[in-house]
Every structure is written in C-alpha cells, then in structure tokens.
Motif scaffolding. Sequence first.
Motif, mmCIF file in Angstrom:
data_model
loop_
_atom_site.group_PDB
_atom_site.id
_atom_site.type_symbol
_atom_site.label_atom_id
_atom_site.label_comp_id
_atom_site.label_asym_id
_atom_site.label_seq_id
_atom_site.Cartn_x
_atom_site.Cartn_y
_atom_site.Cartn_z
ATOM 1 N N GLY A 197 0.704 -1.388 -0.017
ATOM 2 C CA GLY A 197 0.059 -0.075 -0.147
ATOM 3 C C GLY A 197 0.918 1.439 0.037
ATOM 4 O O GLY A 197 2.034 1.302 -0.524
ATOM 5 N N LYS A 198 0.210 2.386 0.567
ATOM 6 C CA LYS A 198 0.808 3.620 0.824
ATOM 7 C C LYS A 198 1.168 3.776 1.979
ATOM 8 O O LYS A 198 0.253 4.083 2.959
ATOM 9 C CB LYS A 198 0.216 4.875 0.039
ATOM 10 C CG LYS A 198 -0.575 4.394 -1.180
ATOM 11 C CD LYS A 198 0.046 3.817 -2.487
ATOM 12 C CE LYS A 198 -0.835 3.802 -3.549
ATOM 13 N NZ LYS A 198 -0.170 2.890 -4.785
ATOM 14 N N THR A 199 2.332 4.129 2.572
ATOM 15 C CA THR A 199 2.464 4.089 3.958
ATOM 16 C C THR A 199 3.505 5.377 4.290
ATOM 17 O O THR A 199 4.315 5.501 3.251
ATOM 18 C CB THR A 199 3.084 3.041 4.582
ATOM 19 O OG1 THR A 199 4.381 2.638 3.858
ATOM 20 C CG2 THR A 199 2.434 1.693 4.507
ATOM 21 N N VAL A 200 3.625 5.755 5.577
ATOM 22 C CA VAL A 200 4.394 6.672 5.970
ATOM 23 C C VAL A 200 5.276 6.397 6.953
ATOM 24 O O VAL A 200 4.771 5.665 8.060
ATOM 25 C CB VAL A 200 3.859 8.370 6.418
ATOM 26 C CG1 VAL A 200 4.627 9.180 7.093
ATOM 27 C CG2 VAL A 200 3.113 8.689 5.220
ATOM 28 N N ARG A 201 6.532 6.414 7.103
ATOM 29 C CA ARG A 201 7.502 6.161 8.223
ATOM 30 C C ARG A 201 8.485 7.494 8.659
ATOM 31 O O ARG A 201 9.183 7.836 7.821
ATOM 32 C CB ARG A 201 8.371 5.055 7.810
ATOM 33 C CG ARG A 201 9.457 4.755 8.866
ATOM 34 C CD ARG A 201 10.213 3.065 8.493
ATOM 35 N NE ARG A 201 11.149 2.867 9.682
ATOM 36 C CZ ARG A 201 11.694 1.684 9.507
ATOM 37 N NH1 ARG A 201 11.503 0.876 8.845
ATOM 38 N NH2 ARG A 201 12.455 1.482 10.625
ATOM 39 N N PHE A 202 8.417 7.682 9.941
ATOM 40 C CA PHE A 202 9.130 8.950 10.231
ATOM 41 C C PHE A 202 10.572 8.289 10.563
ATOM 42 O O PHE A 202 10.932 7.207 10.774
ATOM 43 C CB PHE A 202 8.662 9.575 11.420
ATOM 44 C CG PHE A 202 7.312 10.273 11.220
ATOM 45 C CD1 PHE A 202 7.478 11.549 11.071
ATOM 46 C CD2 PHE A 202 6.144 9.904 11.553
ATOM 47 C CE1 PHE A 202 6.379 12.448 10.692
ATOM 48 C CE2 PHE A 202 5.049 10.535 11.412
ATOM 49 C CZ PHE A 202 5.268 11.945 10.741
ATOM 50 N N VAL A 203 11.517 9.156 10.131
ATOM 51 C CA VAL A 203 12.998 8.643 10.341
ATOM 52 C C VAL A 203 13.397 9.970 11.156
ATOM 53 O O VAL A 203 13.704 11.310 10.762
ATOM 54 C CB VAL A 203 13.725 8.765 9.144
ATOM 55 C CG1 VAL A 203 15.311 8.208 9.464
ATOM 56 C CG2 VAL A 203 13.122 7.821 8.319
ATOM 57 N N ALA A 204 13.768 9.802 12.709
ATOM 58 C CA ALA A 204 13.595 11.230 13.486
ATOM 59 C C ALA A 204 14.937 11.176 14.297
ATOM 60 O O ALA A 204 14.608 12.207 15.295
ATOM 61 C CB ALA A 204 12.437 10.832 14.383
ATOM 62 N N GLY A 205 16.026 10.790 14.151
ATOM 63 C CA GLY A 205 17.126 10.860 15.053
ATOM 64 C C GLY A 205 17.058 10.154 16.319
ATOM 65 O O GLY A 205 15.802 9.549 16.701
ATOM 66 N N PRO A 206 18.006 10.452 17.166
ATOM 67 C CA PRO A 206 17.792 9.788 18.517
ATOM 68 C C PRO A 206 17.036 10.734 19.346
ATOM 69 O O PRO A 206 16.296 10.021 20.493
ATOM 70 C CB PRO A 206 19.343 9.830 19.030
ATOM 71 C CG PRO A 206 19.837 10.782 18.123
ATOM 72 C CD PRO A 206 19.342 11.072 16.887
ATOM 73 N N ARG A 207 16.770 11.801 19.221
ATOM 74 C CA ARG A 207 15.901 12.719 20.057
ATOM 75 C C ARG A 207 15.497 14.191 19.497
ATOM 76 O O ARG A 207 16.222 14.416 18.756
ATOM 77 C CB ARG A 207 16.365 12.806 21.652
ATOM 78 C CG ARG A 207 17.719 13.781 21.673
ATOM 79 C CD ARG A 207 18.315 13.637 23.038
ATOM 80 N NE ARG A 207 19.457 14.824 23.061
ATOM 81 C CZ ARG A 207 20.667 14.544 22.575
ATOM 82 N NH1 ARG A 207 20.891 13.267 21.946
ATOM 83 N NH2 ARG A 207 21.576 15.495 22.836
ATOM 84 N N ASP A 208 14.415 14.691 20.053
ATOM 85 C CA ASP A 208 14.210 15.892 19.628
ATOM 86 C C ASP A 208 15.172 17.064 20.258
ATOM 87 O O ASP A 208 15.435 16.698 21.380
ATOM 88 C CB ASP A 208 12.633 16.333 19.845
ATOM 89 C CG ASP A 208 11.534 15.366 19.143
ATOM 90 O OD1 ASP A 208 12.175 14.867 18.330
ATOM 91 O OD2 ASP A 208 10.513 15.407 19.572
#
Length: 297
Positions: A197-208
């Motif tokens: 399907g159509k999906t989204v995956r965040f790639v966000a580093g170790p912390r904000d």
Amino acid sequence: MYVITGASGHTGTPIARQLLEAGKPVRVIVRSAEHLKELIDSGAQAAIGSLEDPDFLIEAFRGATAVYAIIPPNFTTPDFTGYQKRVADALTAAIRVNQVPYAVSLSSFGAHLPDQNGVIQGMTYLENQLNAVEDLRVVHLRAGFFFQNLFSSIGLLKATGLLAGFPIEGDKPLALVHTDDIAAVAARQLLALDFEGKTVRFVAGPRDLTFDEVAQIVGQALGKPDLVWTAFPYDQARAGMIQSGMTPSMADNYVEFCQRVNDGGLMGGFERNADNTTPTTLEDFARNELVAAYQTN
C-alpha cells in the motif's frame, strides 16, 4: 533492478553502496558520471540525465523492481516549487509507465501540511502523486532536519562567532537526524520489499532538540562552551540566504519552512517511538564531522 535517484547525494550514495554490497543490481541516476566513479567501479550502472526529463526517466526506470525517489535541492532555479513539481511529475510518470512495483521516497517532517510548508511543498506533492499510482507499493520516509544542514552555518560562525543561518527560534523542539541513518532505513526497506500500500515512516534521529541545545552541543565540540544560537528575523535571514547564493524563490521557501517550525506545525502528528528513532547522535556528528569541516573551511 534497483534505481537510485539523487545517487550522488547524502542518502543516495550510501543506499546504492549498501545495495551493491548485498549483491543487488543497481542503476544510479546522475547528471555526470564523474561524481559516482566509486559506485560505477563497484558495478553500478549509470544513467546520465536530468530528473526533470520524463522521457529520460522512463527509459532509466525500465526493468526496475524498486526506485528510491528523491527531489534533490536546486539552489539556482528561479521557481523552486515549480522545479520540485516537475521532478515529482517526471518520477511519477516513469514509475507509472514502467509499472514499477515498489518505491521508497525521501520526504520530510511537514509533508502532512497541504500548503505553506516551504521547501517541503514539493515533497507533499510527490507523496500525493505517488499515492495516486494504483498498484504501486510505496513508503514515504518523512525525515527530520539533517545534521548536515549545519555545515552551511560554518562560514558565518568562523567570520562572526555566531551560530545562525536559519530563522528558527532557539526553544522550538525539532527532530534532527543524520543522513546516514536515513540511508540505512531506506536500504533496509529496499532490501526487504515487505511493505504494501501507501505508507509513511518517520526517521527522527535519537531525540528532539532545540537549537539552543544544538548550540551547546556544537560549542562543546568546537571548544566554544559559551556558544549560543542566534535566530535572525525572517527578513534578515532571507537577505543573508540570497547573499550566500540562494535564489529569492528558495530563500522564501526556507523562511516559510522555518515559520512552520516556529509555530509548531512541522512536528504536528509526530509521536516518537522505537521504530522512528535512529542511533547517530548530534554529539557524535559534531565531534566526528562538524569539527573536521570547521577546521578545513
């Protein structure tokens, strides 16, 4: 066959390298083969042409099982969003004509916003265009702010002692990530091809991090413990970007992007978890890469 667009960039090169090391056939899309001698010597096929040319891409995507789709930055175009849409349309046309079954696209935090998200607008458009390809299985990697963007602040820091460059307020939390970690996630998705399907995956580093915290980390690495983040007003930041070589269109887009950081819109809908958290810390990047760049520039 894996086709990698943006193959000379921060994510494209390591993705292609990892696929080649796994024994996969790889075709790299480049404007000039001289930038990819290492990959070509390792067995990659080179397709030389422009991502704005749908006829070129249709031929380059022929026989592809999966495509890594990216809209590279273009600092000289007079219409940045128009450029992004031309590339997105060409990528989508080539995938549709060749009935490519899988794609991984490089998107960004903020792509959920329908408009007024600056440099992310073209990624929103690309996500929507790819989602409209009926049988395509696609993962959109919504990546955080690249650690490598800090390289652009080195000149001003050396000249004035100020860490600045983006009109982002110092207390606004933001996901920051190393591009190698984005490439690792993309390569795992491409090697597995286990998504539907159509999906989204965040790639966000170790912390904000806030940029006040970024300044502390960078200052410690550079031996400048008193370093603080300086957020110029939007108009001054825009003028500085243009003076550094950006077109007015791209500078306007960057300012609008920063406005969305400052009003909290960019991080809307994001919840950190183990799946979207990546390992490389800003401390490691600052010690191992930013210091070296500071010393050699």
